[in-house]
Write a protein that holds these residues in place. Structure first.
Motif, PDB file in Angstrom:
ATOM      1  N   MET A 207      -7.668 -40.434  -0.695  1.00  0.00           N
ATOM      2  CA  MET A 207      -9.041 -40.171  -1.291  1.00  0.00           C
ATOM      3  C   MET A 207     -10.056 -40.314  -0.212  1.00  0.00           C
ATOM      4  O   MET A 207     -10.056 -41.153   0.734  1.00  0.00           O
ATOM      5  N   ARG A 208     -11.266 -39.644  -0.379  1.00  0.00           N
ATOM      6  CA  ARG A 208     -12.167 -39.593   0.745  1.00  0.00           C
ATOM      7  C   ARG A 208     -13.248 -40.445   0.335  1.00  0.00           C
ATOM      8  O   ARG A 208     -14.168 -40.278  -0.414  1.00  0.00           O
ATOM      9  N   PHE A 209     -12.981 -41.646   0.802  1.00  0.00           N
ATOM     10  CA  PHE A 209     -13.989 -42.669   0.287  1.00  0.00           C
ATOM     11  C   PHE A 209     -15.325 -42.289   1.198  1.00  0.00           C
ATOM     12  O   PHE A 209     -16.437 -42.714   0.506  1.00  0.00           O
ATOM     13  N   TRP A 210     -15.359 -42.083   2.389  1.00  0.00           N
ATOM     14  CA  TRP A 210     -16.397 -41.434   2.994  1.00  0.00           C
ATOM     15  C   TRP A 210     -17.496 -40.500   2.125  1.00  0.00           C
ATOM     16  O   TRP A 210     -18.812 -40.623   2.480  1.00  0.00           O
TER      17      TRP A 210
ATOM     18  N   ILE B 198     -17.496 -39.835  -1.128  1.00  0.00           N
ATOM     19  CA  ILE B 198     -18.121 -40.294  -2.173  1.00  0.00           C
ATOM     20  C   ILE B 198     -19.387 -41.200  -1.900  1.00  0.00           C
ATOM     21  O   ILE B 198     -20.491 -41.087  -2.524  1.00  0.00           O
ATOM     22  N   ARG B 199     -19.061 -42.294  -0.801  1.00  0.00           N
ATOM     23  CA  ARG B 199     -20.175 -43.138  -0.592  1.00  0.00           C
ATOM     24  C   ARG B 199     -21.379 -42.225   0.115  1.00  0.00           C
ATOM     25  O   ARG B 199     -22.447 -42.421  -0.288  1.00  0.00           O
TER      26      ARG B 199
ATOM     27  N   LEU C 102     -25.095 -42.237  -1.991  1.00  0.00           N
ATOM     28  CA  LEU C 102     -26.336 -42.534  -0.948  1.00  0.00           C
ATOM     29  C   LEU C 102     -27.349 -41.368  -0.669  1.00  0.00           C
ATOM     30  O   LEU C 102     -28.289 -41.871  -0.605  1.00  0.00           O
ATOM     31  N   ALA C 103     -26.520 -40.190  -0.438  1.00  0.00           N
ATOM     32  CA  ALA C 103     -27.663 -39.183  -0.204  1.00  0.00           C
ATOM     33  C   ALA C 103     -28.603 -38.895  -1.510  1.00  0.00           C
ATOM     34  O   ALA C 103     -29.722 -38.602  -1.345  1.00  0.00           O
ATOM     35  N   PHE C 104     -27.866 -38.945  -2.613  1.00  0.00           N
ATOM     36  CA  PHE C 104     -28.864 -38.709  -3.682  1.00  0.00           C
ATOM     37  C   PHE C 104     -29.885 -39.926  -3.960  1.00  0.00           C
ATOM     38  O   PHE C 104     -30.972 -39.564  -4.217  1.00  0.00           O
TER      39      PHE C 104
ATOM     40  N   ASP D 140      -9.713 -48.867   7.680  1.00  0.00           N
ATOM     41  CA  ASP D 140     -10.441 -48.244   8.459  1.00  0.00           C
ATOM     42  C   ASP D 140     -11.912 -48.088   7.860  1.00  0.00           C
ATOM     43  O   ASP D 140     -12.623 -47.045   7.725  1.00  0.00           O
ATOM     44  N   ARG D 141     -12.361 -49.210   7.508  1.00  0.00           N
ATOM     45  CA  ARG D 141     -13.993 -49.363   6.857  1.00  0.00           C
ATOM     46  C   ARG D 141     -15.228 -48.750   7.736  1.00  0.00           C
ATOM     47  O   ARG D 141     -15.931 -48.333   7.362  1.00  0.00           O
ATOM     48  N   ALA D 142     -14.962 -49.190   9.071  1.00  0.00           N
ATOM     49  CA  ALA D 142     -15.884 -49.006  10.063  1.00  0.00           C
ATOM     50  C   ALA D 142     -16.084 -47.214  10.126  1.00  0.00           C
ATOM     51  O   ALA D 142     -17.139 -46.819  10.142  1.00  0.00           O
ATOM     52  N   ARG D 143     -14.966 -46.527  10.170  1.00  0.00           N
ATOM     53  CA  ARG D 143     -14.974 -45.244  10.289  1.00  0.00           C
ATOM     54  C   ARG D 143     -15.496 -44.606   9.101  1.00  0.00           C
ATOM     55  O   ARG D 143     -16.397 -43.423   8.887  1.00  0.00           O
ATOM     56  N   ILE D 144     -15.117 -45.153   7.906  1.00  0.00           N
ATOM     57  CA  ILE D 144     -15.696 -44.755   6.765  1.00  0.00           C
ATOM     58  C   ILE D 144     -16.872 -44.698   6.488  1.00  0.00           C
ATOM     59  O   ILE D 144     -17.767 -43.645   6.228  1.00  0.00           O
ATOM     60  N   TRP D 145     -17.866 -45.951   6.979  1.00  0.00           N
ATOM     61  CA  TRP D 145     -19.056 -45.724   6.810  1.00  0.00           C
ATOM     62  C   TRP D 145     -19.883 -44.924   7.973  1.00  0.00           C
ATOM     63  O   TRP D 145     -21.006 -44.525   7.506  1.00  0.00           O
ATOM     64  N   VAL D 146     -19.310 -44.721   9.120  1.00  0.00           N
ATOM     65  CA  VAL D 146     -19.998 -43.724  10.031  1.00  0.00           C
ATOM     66  C   VAL D 146     -19.914 -42.485   9.488  1.00  0.00           C
ATOM     67  O   VAL D 146     -20.928 -41.793   9.450  1.00  0.00           O
ATOM     68  N   LEU D 147     -18.878 -42.052   8.961  1.00  0.00           N
ATOM     69  CA  LEU D 147     -18.706 -40.636   8.296  1.00  0.00           C
ATOM     70  C   LEU D 147     -19.661 -40.651   7.006  1.00  0.00           C
ATOM     71  O   LEU D 147     -20.524 -39.766   6.802  1.00  0.00           O
ATOM     72  N   SER D 148     -19.587 -41.602   6.205  1.00  0.00           N
ATOM     73  CA  SER D 148     -20.724 -41.671   5.173  1.00  0.00           C
ATOM     74  C   SER D 148     -22.113 -41.624   5.519  1.00  0.00           C
ATOM     75  O   SER D 148     -22.887 -40.798   4.834  1.00  0.00           O
ATOM     76  N   SER D 149     -22.578 -42.398   6.452  1.00  0.00           N
ATOM     77  CA  SER D 149     -23.942 -42.179   6.907  1.00  0.00           C
ATOM     78  C   SER D 149     -24.143 -40.864   7.423  1.00  0.00           C
ATOM     79  O   SER D 149     -25.214 -40.360   7.219  1.00  0.00           O
ATOM     80  N   ILE D 150     -23.193 -40.266   8.171  1.00  0.00           N
ATOM     81  CA  ILE D 150     -23.491 -38.777   8.682  1.00  0.00           C
ATOM     82  C   ILE D 150     -23.649 -37.825   7.422  1.00  0.00           C
ATOM     83  O   ILE D 150     -24.764 -37.053   7.247  1.00  0.00           O
ATOM     84  N   VAL D 151     -22.789 -37.971   6.539  1.00  0.00           N
ATOM     85  CA  VAL D 151     -22.892 -37.040   5.101  1.00  0.00           C
ATOM     86  C   VAL D 151     -24.227 -37.308   4.466  1.00  0.00           C
ATOM     87  O   VAL D 151     -24.756 -36.542   4.122  1.00  0.00           O
ATOM     88  N   ALA D 152     -24.459 -38.738   4.182  1.00  0.00           N
ATOM     89  CA  ALA D 152     -25.417 -39.011   3.427  1.00  0.00           C
ATOM     90  C   ALA D 152     -26.842 -38.488   4.252  1.00  0.00           C
ATOM     91  O   ALA D 152     -27.878 -37.824   3.541  1.00  0.00           O
ATOM     92  N   GLY D 153     -26.946 -38.698   5.688  1.00  0.00           N
ATOM     93  CA  GLY D 153     -28.187 -38.151   6.454  1.00  0.00           C
ATOM     94  C   GLY D 153     -28.225 -36.505   6.345  1.00  0.00           C
ATOM     95  O   GLY D 153     -29.388 -36.350   5.654  1.00  0.00           O
TER      96      GLY D 153
END
Length: 138
Positions: A1-4, A6-7, A11-13, A61-74
């Motif tokens: 599942m792509r956690f990043w 979803i996050r 967060l983008a919305f 792999d929570r750090a990678r998930i949050w880096v990708l999440s922040s890029i997607v959200a930005g």
């Protein structure tokens, strides 16, 4: 599942909705300094809380998930911000899309990444303390 994904989408919305809401209020009220800071604090707090929960659960792999999440959200919040402002507030056009996908996207990613990183650190520490208090299992 792509956690990043979803996050990042959630967060983008949240980030884009907050900015469009502030722009709609700014049409009627000229001074929004405190309200803008409060809204950014709430978004950062949400990212920190979510990061702390991931750290506490010790997600792989929570750090990678949050880096990708922040890029997607930005990037997604920059795009949604332009769409939301053009539909609900004023006639914002494609000319503002360039700055929304560069500077605004970078700022949005940092508003999410830094608190989420701190949340991961705090959540991980809480999980380590809980494991240490439980003692060795045999």
């Amino acid at each position: 599942m792509r956690f990043w994904l979803i996050r990042g989408g959630v967060l983008a919305f949240v980030l884009a909705g907050a900015d469009v809401g502030l722009a709609a209020i700014a049409v009627h009220v000229s001074s929004l300094g405190v309200l803008r800071s409060t809204v950014l604090g709430v978004v950062a707090g949400l990212a920190a809380l979510w990061g702390a929960l991931d750290g506490w659960r010790q997600l792989d792999d929570r750090a990678r998930i949050w880096v990708l999440s922040s890029i997607v959200a930005g990037f997604a919040s920059g795009l949604l911000r332009v769409i939301g402002k053009s539909v609900f507030v004023d006639e914002t056009g494609l000319s503002s899309l360039g700055s929304a996908l560069t500077g605004d996207a970078a700022f949005g990613a940092l508003v999410i990444l830094v608190p989420a990183g701190l949340g991961l650190l705090v959540g991980g520490r809480i999980a380590q303390r809980a494991t240490a208090k439980a003692g060795p299992t045999e």
